[in-house]
Scaffold this motif. Structure first.
Motif, PDB file in Angstrom:
ATOM      1  N   ARG A   1      74.771 -13.224  30.234  1.00 30.59           N
ATOM      2  CA  ARG A   1      73.798 -13.764  29.284  1.00 30.59           C
ATOM      3  C   ARG A   1      73.412 -15.169  29.703  1.00 30.59           C
ATOM      4  O   ARG A   1      74.250 -15.959  30.120  1.00 30.59           O
ATOM      5  CB  ARG A   1      74.393 -13.794  27.867  1.00 30.59           C
ATOM      6  N   LYS A   2      72.123 -15.452  29.561  1.00 27.02           N
ATOM      7  CA  LYS A   2      71.621 -16.775  29.903  1.00 27.02           C
ATOM      8  C   LYS A   2      70.970 -17.354  28.658  1.00 27.02           C
ATOM      9  O   LYS A   2      70.202 -16.669  27.974  1.00 27.02           O
ATOM     10  CB  LYS A   2      70.597 -16.631  31.018  1.00 27.02           C
ATOM     11  N   ILE A   3      71.279 -18.603  28.364  1.00 27.87           N
ATOM     12  CA  ILE A   3      70.733 -19.212  27.169  1.00 27.87           C
ATOM     13  C   ILE A   3      70.469 -20.683  27.492  1.00 27.87           C
ATOM     14  O   ILE A   3      71.135 -21.263  28.345  1.00 27.87           O
ATOM     15  CB  ILE A   3      71.718 -19.003  25.990  1.00 27.87           C
ATOM     16  N   SER A   4      69.457 -21.261  26.840  1.00 29.93           N
ATOM     17  CA  SER A   4      69.203 -22.667  27.139  1.00 29.93           C
ATOM     18  C   SER A   4      69.427 -23.514  25.896  1.00 29.93           C
ATOM     19  O   SER A   4      69.334 -23.031  24.763  1.00 29.93           O
ATOM     20  CB  SER A   4      67.794 -22.853  27.703  1.00 29.93           C
ATOM     21  N   MET A   5      69.739 -24.765  26.120  1.00 30.09           N
ATOM     22  CA  MET A   5      70.051 -25.675  25.013  1.00 30.09           C
ATOM     23  C   MET A   5      68.935 -25.668  23.975  1.00 30.09           C
ATOM     24  O   MET A   5      69.198 -25.694  22.784  1.00 30.09           O
ATOM     25  CB  MET A   5      70.274 -27.106  25.534  1.00 30.09           C
ATOM     26  N   ASP A   6      67.673 -25.629  24.435  1.00 32.36           N
ATOM     27  CA  ASP A   6      66.613 -25.734  23.423  1.00 32.36           C
ATOM     28  C   ASP A   6      66.464 -24.465  22.578  1.00 32.36           C
ATOM     29  O   ASP A   6      65.844 -24.496  21.525  1.00 32.36           O
ATOM     30  CB  ASP A   6      65.274 -26.217  24.022  1.00 32.36           C
ATOM     31  N   GLU A   7      67.082 -23.360  23.014  1.00 30.41           N
ATOM     32  CA  GLU A   7      67.104 -22.164  22.150  1.00 30.41           C
ATOM     33  C   GLU A   7      68.124 -22.289  21.027  1.00 30.41           C
ATOM     34  O   GLU A   7      67.960 -21.685  19.973  1.00 30.41           O
ATOM     35  CB  GLU A   7      67.482 -20.918  22.963  1.00 30.41           C
ATOM     36  N   ILE A   8      69.194 -23.021  21.258  1.00 34.27           N
ATOM     37  CA  ILE A   8      70.241 -23.088  20.224  1.00 34.27           C
ATOM     38  C   ILE A   8      70.246 -24.417  19.483  1.00 34.27           C
ATOM     39  O   ILE A   8      70.810 -24.520  18.405  1.00 34.27           O
ATOM     40  CB  ILE A   8      71.648 -22.818  20.820  1.00 34.27           C
ATOM     41  N   ASN A   9      69.610 -25.439  20.067  1.00 38.52           N
ATOM     42  CA  ASN A   9      69.660 -26.778  19.467  1.00 38.52           C
ATOM     43  C   ASN A   9      68.337 -27.108  18.783  1.00 38.52           C
ATOM     44  O   ASN A   9      67.294 -27.172  19.425  1.00 38.52           O
ATOM     45  CB  ASN A   9      69.964 -27.812  20.564  1.00 38.52           C
ATOM     46  N   ASN A  10      68.437 -27.317  17.476  1.00 42.22           N
ATOM     47  CA  ASN A  10      67.249 -27.579  16.665  1.00 42.22           C
ATOM     48  C   ASN A  10      67.051 -29.048  16.344  1.00 42.22           C
ATOM     49  O   ASN A  10      66.460 -29.369  15.325  1.00 42.22           O
ATOM     50  CB  ASN A  10      67.413 -26.862  15.321  1.00 42.22           C
ATOM     51  N   ASN A  11      67.596 -29.930  17.152  1.00 42.56           N
ATOM     52  CA  ASN A  11      67.462 -31.347  16.794  1.00 42.56           C
ATOM     53  C   ASN A  11      66.015 -31.769  16.955  1.00 42.56           C
ATOM     54  O   ASN A  11      65.308 -31.334  17.840  1.00 42.56           O
ATOM     55  CB  ASN A  11      68.379 -32.231  17.659  1.00 42.56           C
ATOM     56  N   VAL A  12      65.538 -32.576  16.046  1.00 43.33           N
ATOM     57  CA  VAL A  12      64.165 -33.029  16.160  1.00 43.33           C
ATOM     58  C   VAL A  12      64.175 -34.528  16.425  1.00 43.33           C
ATOM     59  O   VAL A  12      64.520 -35.317  15.556  1.00 43.33           O
ATOM     60  CB  VAL A  12      63.333 -32.715  14.895  1.00 43.33           C
ATOM     61  N   ASN A  13      63.884 -34.867  17.668  1.00 43.49           N
ATOM     62  CA  ASN A  13      63.839 -36.292  18.023  1.00 43.49           C
ATOM     63  C   ASN A  13      62.432 -36.675  18.461  1.00 43.49           C
ATOM     64  O   ASN A  13      61.731 -35.881  19.024  1.00 43.49           O
ATOM     65  CB  ASN A  13      64.812 -36.598  19.158  1.00 43.49           C
TER      66      ASN A  13
ATOM     67  N   LEU B   1      70.384 -37.385  15.530  1.00 42.42           N
ATOM     68  CA  LEU B   1      71.227 -36.229  15.804  1.00 42.42           C
ATOM     69  C   LEU B   1      71.049 -35.812  17.253  1.00 42.42           C
ATOM     70  O   LEU B   1      69.927 -35.646  17.716  1.00 42.42           O
ATOM     71  CB  LEU B   1      70.786 -35.055  14.933  1.00 42.42           C
ATOM     72  N   LEU B   2      72.154 -35.626  17.962  1.00 43.41           N
ATOM     73  CA  LEU B   2      72.054 -35.075  19.307  1.00 43.41           C
ATOM     74  C   LEU B   2      72.045 -33.547  19.227  1.00 43.41           C
ATOM     75  O   LEU B   2      71.284 -32.877  19.925  1.00 43.41           O
ATOM     76  CB  LEU B   2      73.234 -35.560  20.163  1.00 43.41           C
ATOM     77  N   LEU B   3      72.920 -33.004  18.371  1.00 36.71           N
ATOM     78  CA  LEU B   3      73.016 -31.551  18.259  1.00 36.71           C
ATOM     79  C   LEU B   3      72.810 -31.105  16.815  1.00 36.71           C
ATOM     80  O   LEU B   3      73.379 -31.693  15.890  1.00 36.71           O
ATOM     81  CB  LEU B   3      74.399 -31.071  18.730  1.00 36.71           C
ATOM     82  N   ASN B   4      71.995 -30.094  16.648  1.00 33.90           N
ATOM     83  CA  ASN B   4      71.839 -29.411  15.372  1.00 33.90           C
ATOM     84  C   ASN B   4      71.790 -27.929  15.706  1.00 33.90           C
ATOM     85  O   ASN B   4      70.762 -27.412  16.139  1.00 33.90           O
ATOM     86  CB  ASN B   4      70.557 -29.887  14.673  1.00 33.90           C
ATOM     87  N   LEU B   5      72.922 -27.266  15.569  1.00 32.58           N
ATOM     88  CA  LEU B   5      73.080 -25.896  16.059  1.00 32.58           C
ATOM     89  C   LEU B   5      73.212 -24.950  14.877  1.00 32.58           C
ATOM     90  O   LEU B   5      74.296 -24.809  14.317  1.00 32.58           O
ATOM     91  CB  LEU B   5      74.337 -25.798  16.930  1.00 32.58           C
ATOM     92  N   PRO B   6      72.116 -24.285  14.482  1.00 29.82           N
ATOM     93  CA  PRO B   6      72.195 -23.360  13.347  1.00 29.82           C
ATOM     94  C   PRO B   6      73.174 -22.215  13.611  1.00 29.82           C
ATOM     95  O   PRO B   6      73.960 -21.852  12.756  1.00 29.82           O
ATOM     96  CB  PRO B   6      70.764 -22.825  13.211  1.00 29.82           C
ATOM     97  N   GLU B   7      73.102 -21.655  14.808  1.00 26.61           N
ATOM     98  CA  GLU B   7      74.003 -20.539  15.118  1.00 26.61           C
ATOM     99  C   GLU B   7      74.133 -20.333  16.622  1.00 26.61           C
ATOM    100  O   GLU B   7      73.135 -20.323  17.340  1.00 26.61           O
ATOM    101  CB  GLU B   7      73.461 -19.245  14.492  1.00 26.61           C
ATOM    102  N   PHE B   8      75.355 -20.171  17.046  1.00 24.39           N
ATOM    103  CA  PHE B   8      75.607 -19.846  18.452  1.00 24.39           C
ATOM    104  C   PHE B   8      76.919 -19.065  18.514  1.00 24.39           C
ATOM    105  O   PHE B   8      77.950 -19.551  18.057  1.00 24.39           O
ATOM    106  CB  PHE B   8      75.693 -21.123  19.297  1.00 24.39           C
TER     107      PHE B   8
ATOM    108  N   SER C   1      69.883 -32.629  32.203  1.00 28.60           N
ATOM    109  CA  SER C   1      70.845 -33.706  32.063  1.00 28.60           C
ATOM    110  C   SER C   1      70.557 -34.486  30.783  1.00 28.60           C
ATOM    111  O   SER C   1      69.399 -34.777  30.489  1.00 28.60           O
ATOM    112  CB  SER C   1      70.658 -34.605  33.280  1.00 28.60           C
ATOM    113  N   GLY C   2      71.583 -34.759  30.018  1.00 28.72           N
ATOM    114  CA  GLY C   2      71.402 -35.536  28.783  1.00 28.72           C
ATOM    115  C   GLY C   2      71.066 -34.693  27.568  1.00 28.72           C
ATOM    116  O   GLY C   2      70.888 -35.219  26.467  1.00 28.72           O
ATOM    117  N   SER C   3      70.988 -33.361  27.733  1.00 27.72           N
ATOM    118  CA  SER C   3      70.600 -32.521  26.592  1.00 27.72           C
ATOM    119  C   SER C   3      71.776 -32.192  25.669  1.00 27.72           C
ATOM    120  O   SER C   3      71.606 -31.489  24.676  1.00 27.72           O
ATOM    121  CB  SER C   3      69.932 -31.231  27.088  1.00 27.72           C
TER     122      SER C   3
END
Ligand code: ADP
Ligand code: MG
Length: 233
Positions: A221-233, A21-28, A42-44
């Motif tokens: 508002r500032k947000i980062s991919m790792d705050e919204i993306n729960n993918n576990v790789n 999974l590249l993206l697993n977004l519970p809520e945004f 890059s690549g996130s």
């Protein structure tokens, strides 16, 4: 209550031929008039996420509502017309068409969206004036009008044309995918101020994506991919 412009729940996405999974977004969520800065290396998966929001890509599960519409339930052509009616995209490489004039590039979304055409002006002449107004508001000098948008404009100038094209006809959501990465710091700052001003005038909400956090203070508002993306790789 503020209107929710983007509402993502439990969205998962993986590229074909890639097991994980590249993206697993519970809520945004993004609310009306927010200026959101979404940061990630890059690549996130930033551009992939924007592809989902724009209905260019479809996820394997979850709901993704833009202006209350679950765009993943629409057909491909339904998603295409939803996008051009409601979303203005500024791409990293601008995607300007070299065989059209600068104004024609700006007016391009109006030939695909009657909603935006009506908002930009009653007649073709009014719409042309609106294109000129936006270019001027974004500080593109008038004497450039006769130039080719791709071969004869600087990167900073092309970016202003691309921004005017995204803004024309007041789409509710403006999406920008690293549009400032090729500019030096001063230009980036001044471009963002002009972009914010025009978003405000148009009543548009802004989702701006970048790997470079130096601009983030300017956003609401500032947000980062790792705050919204729960993918576990
Ligand atoms: P970012 O915009 O944050 O740099 P991307 O969304 O472009 O990240 O890419 C995230 C991951 O998805 C990368 O590993 C990239 O290789 C992969 N990817 C991007 N586009 C495609 C595609 N069209 N097909 C397969 N994999 C892709
Ligand atoms: Mg990208």
């Amino acid at each position: 209550m503020d209107q929710v412009i983007l509402d993502i729940k439990n969205v998962c996405f993986r590229w074909k031929n890639s097991g994980s999974l590249l993206l697993n977004l519970p809520e945004f969520k993004i609310e009306k008039h927010e200026h959101v800065f979404l940061q990630g290396p890059s690549g996130s998966g930033k551009s992939t996420l924007l592809g989902l929001v724009g209905g260019i890509l479809v996820s394997e599960s979850g709901t993704l509502k833009v202006l209350g519409q679950d765009i993943q339930n629409l057909s491909r052509s339904g998603r295409d017309s939803f996008r051009v009616d409601h979303i203005g995209f500024i791409f990293q490489l601008f995607n300007l068409l070299p065989y059209l004039s600068i104004e024609e590039n700006v007016m391009l979304p109006l030939s695909f969206s009657s909603i935006r055409a009506k908002r930009a002006g009653r007649t073709k002449i009014d719409q042309f004036k609106e294109a000129k107004r936006l270019l001027k508001a974004l500080a593109l000098e008038e004497q450039l009008a006769k130039k080719s948008p791709v071969t004869e404009l600087s990167v900073g100038q092309q970016q202003r044309v691309a921004a005017a094209r995204a803004l024309i006809g007041n789409p509710e959501l403006i999406i920008a995918d690293e549009p400032t990465s090729a500019l030096d710091a001063d230009l980036r700052h001044s471009f963002l101020e002009l972009l914010f001003g025009e978003c405000k005038k148009a009543g548009s909400t802004l989702l701006f994506v970048s790997h470079d956090s130096t601009l983030s203070d300017l956003f609401s508002r500032k947000i980062s991919m790792d705050e919204i993306n729960n993918n576990v790789n």
